[in-house]
Design a protein around this motif. Structure first.
Motif, PDB file in Angstrom:
ATOM      1  N   UNK A 101       0.818  -1.211   0.000  1.00  0.00           N
ATOM      2  CA  UNK A 101       0.000   0.000   0.000  1.00  0.00           C
ATOM      3  C   UNK A 101       0.852   1.261   0.000  1.00  0.00           C
ATOM      4  N   UNK A 102       0.182   2.383  -0.032  1.00  0.00           N
ATOM      5  CA  UNK A 102       0.840   3.679  -0.213  1.00  0.00           C
ATOM      6  C   UNK A 102       1.899   3.921   0.854  1.00  0.00           C
ATOM      7  N   UNK A 103       3.048   4.436   0.394  1.00  0.00           N
ATOM      8  CA  UNK A 103       4.149   4.884   1.251  1.00  0.00           C
ATOM      9  C   UNK A 103       4.829   3.770   2.036  1.00  0.00           C
ATOM     10  N   UNK A 104       4.564   2.524   1.698  1.00  0.00           N
ATOM     11  CA  UNK A 104       5.309   1.423   2.307  1.00  0.00           C
ATOM     12  C   UNK A 104       6.731   1.395   1.751  1.00  0.00           C
ATOM     13  N   UNK A 105       7.647   0.782   2.516  1.00  0.00           N
ATOM     14  CA  UNK A 105       9.041   0.617   2.095  1.00  0.00           C
ATOM     15  C   UNK A 105       9.416  -0.849   2.260  1.00  0.00           C
ATOM     16  N   UNK A 106       9.997  -1.439   1.201  1.00  0.00           N
ATOM     17  CA  UNK A 106      10.536  -2.802   1.286  1.00  0.00           C
ATOM     18  C   UNK A 106      11.957  -2.759   0.766  1.00  0.00           C
ATOM     19  N   UNK A 116       0.217 -11.725   0.992  1.00  0.00           N
ATOM     20  CA  UNK A 116       0.605 -10.885   2.130  1.00  0.00           C
ATOM     21  C   UNK A 116       0.060  -9.471   1.949  1.00  0.00           C
ATOM     22  N   UNK A 117      -0.012  -8.737   3.048  1.00  0.00           N
ATOM     23  CA  UNK A 117      -0.405  -7.330   3.037  1.00  0.00           C
ATOM     24  C   UNK A 117       0.711  -6.518   3.691  1.00  0.00           C
ATOM     25  N   UNK A 118       1.275  -5.581   2.939  1.00  0.00           N
ATOM     26  CA  UNK A 118       2.208  -4.600   3.492  1.00  0.00           C
ATOM     27  C   UNK A 118       1.438  -3.288   3.495  1.00  0.00           C
ATOM     28  N   UNK A 119       0.956  -2.899   4.645  1.00  0.00           N
ATOM     29  CA  UNK A 119      -0.028  -1.824   4.727  1.00  0.00           C
ATOM     30  C   UNK A 119       0.623  -0.435   4.676  1.00  0.00           C
ATOM     31  N   UNK A 120      -0.218   0.561   4.689  1.00  0.00           N
ATOM     32  CA  UNK A 120       0.207   1.949   4.460  1.00  0.00           C
ATOM     33  C   UNK A 120       1.317   2.357   5.432  1.00  0.00           C
ATOM     34  N   UNK A 121       2.425   2.851   4.869  1.00  0.00           N
ATOM     35  CA  UNK A 121       3.510   3.372   5.686  1.00  0.00           C
ATOM     36  C   UNK A 121       4.337   2.334   6.414  1.00  0.00           C
ATOM     37  N   UNK A 122       4.094   1.049   6.180  1.00  0.00           N
ATOM     38  CA  UNK A 122       4.887   0.011   6.842  1.00  0.00           C
ATOM     39  C   UNK A 122       6.294  -0.033   6.269  1.00  0.00           C
ATOM     40  N   UNK A 123       7.255  -0.439   7.093  1.00  0.00           N
ATOM     41  CA  UNK A 123       8.642  -0.589   6.663  1.00  0.00           C
ATOM     42  C   UNK A 123       9.064  -2.034   6.877  1.00  0.00           C
ATOM     43  N   UNK A 124       9.545  -2.648   5.805  1.00  0.00           N
ATOM     44  CA  UNK A 124      10.102  -3.999   5.870  1.00  0.00           C
ATOM     45  C   UNK A 124      11.556  -3.878   5.412  1.00  0.00           C
ATOM     46  N   UNK A 125      12.457  -4.085   6.336  1.00  0.00           N
ATOM     47  CA  UNK A 125      13.878  -3.833   6.064  1.00  0.00           C
ATOM     48  C   UNK A 125      14.534  -4.996   5.309  1.00  0.00           C
ATOM     49  N   UNK A 126      15.850  -4.906   5.141  1.00  0.00           N
ATOM     50  CA  UNK A 126      16.615  -5.849   4.317  1.00  0.00           C
ATOM     51  C   UNK A 126      16.600  -7.263   4.900  1.00  0.00           C
ATOM     52  N   UNK A 127      16.687  -8.246   4.012  1.00  0.00           N
ATOM     53  CA  UNK A 127      16.887  -9.654   4.380  1.00  0.00           C
ATOM     54  C   UNK A 127      15.779 -10.205   5.280  1.00  0.00           C
TER      55      UNK A 127
END
Length: 204
Positions: A101-106, A116-127
């Motif tokens: 979703x909007x403004x998420x970071x992967x 899966x759901x990566x919701x608004x503004x969520x951050x999923x970092x490296x590895x």
């Protein structure tokens, strides 16, 4: 494309699709016969044989319900839907049916499973590795080298510190800070996160 589900979560998925060039919405499908329309799109109530060749996305926020539908439906699912404002590394693996979703970071070298759901503004970092049906809620942060098992949900504004392993069908409460591994089915809250009970999961 068919959107399965006519809830508020589906409205956000409509916005994702509108931000993309590769897909458009054909109609919305929902089990409730009283629902006729969603943000301007017709809502139908049954999958027909003519629909079998159309791509579908499960617009269902509840992880268990999404799991059960994906297991039941004989349908071709869309590749990942990613909002144009999301920041996505080129070096990730994101699988069918997932939504960002909007403004998420992967970030780099991350694997996102199916649905899966990566919701608004969520951050999923490296590895990071997210197994199928995981939901990272709005503004949650999953830091580097974390593994999250099938069906788990990281609550809004929660943080998971580097290297933690979270089991399957875990619920991490909103704002929790996870600093140690979490076993399957646990419900954790607080800072630091502590187990308060265990989920009863019925995915058979």
């Amino acid at each position: 494309m068919i959107i399965y589900g006519a809830s508020g979560h589906a409205k956000v998925i409509v916005d994702i699709i509108k931000s993309m060039d590769s897909y458009s919405v054909d109609f919305v499908l929902d089990d409730d016969p009283e629902v006729k329309e969603l943000v301007g799109f017709e809502v139908k109530h049954q999958l027909t044989d003519e629909m079998k060749d159309q791509k579908l996305v499960l617009a269902i926020g509840n992880n268990q319900t999404r799991y059960k539908l994906a297991s039941k439906l004989q349908q071709s699912y869309c590749s990942a839907l990613i909002h144009k404002s999301a920041v996505i590394s080129e070096d990730i693996d994101i699988r069918e049916g997932s939504v960002v979703m909007a403004n998420a970071v992967i970030n780099s070298s991350t694997v996102i499973g199916k649905h899966c759901i990566i919701n608004s503004g969520a951050i999923v970092e490296h590895d990071v590795k997210l197994e199928d049906f995981v939901h990272i809620s709005p503004n949650a942060t999953v830091t580097g080298n974390v593994v999250i098992g099938e069906g788990s949900q990281i609550g809004a504004g929660a943080t998971v510190i580097p290297g933690v392993q979270i089991g399957k069908w875990v619920t991490v409460g909103a704002g929790a800070i996870v600093i140690e591994d979490i076993p399957d089915f646990a419900v954790v809250v607080g800072n630091p996160a502590k187990i308060i009970k265990f989920n009863r999961i019925e995915n058979e």
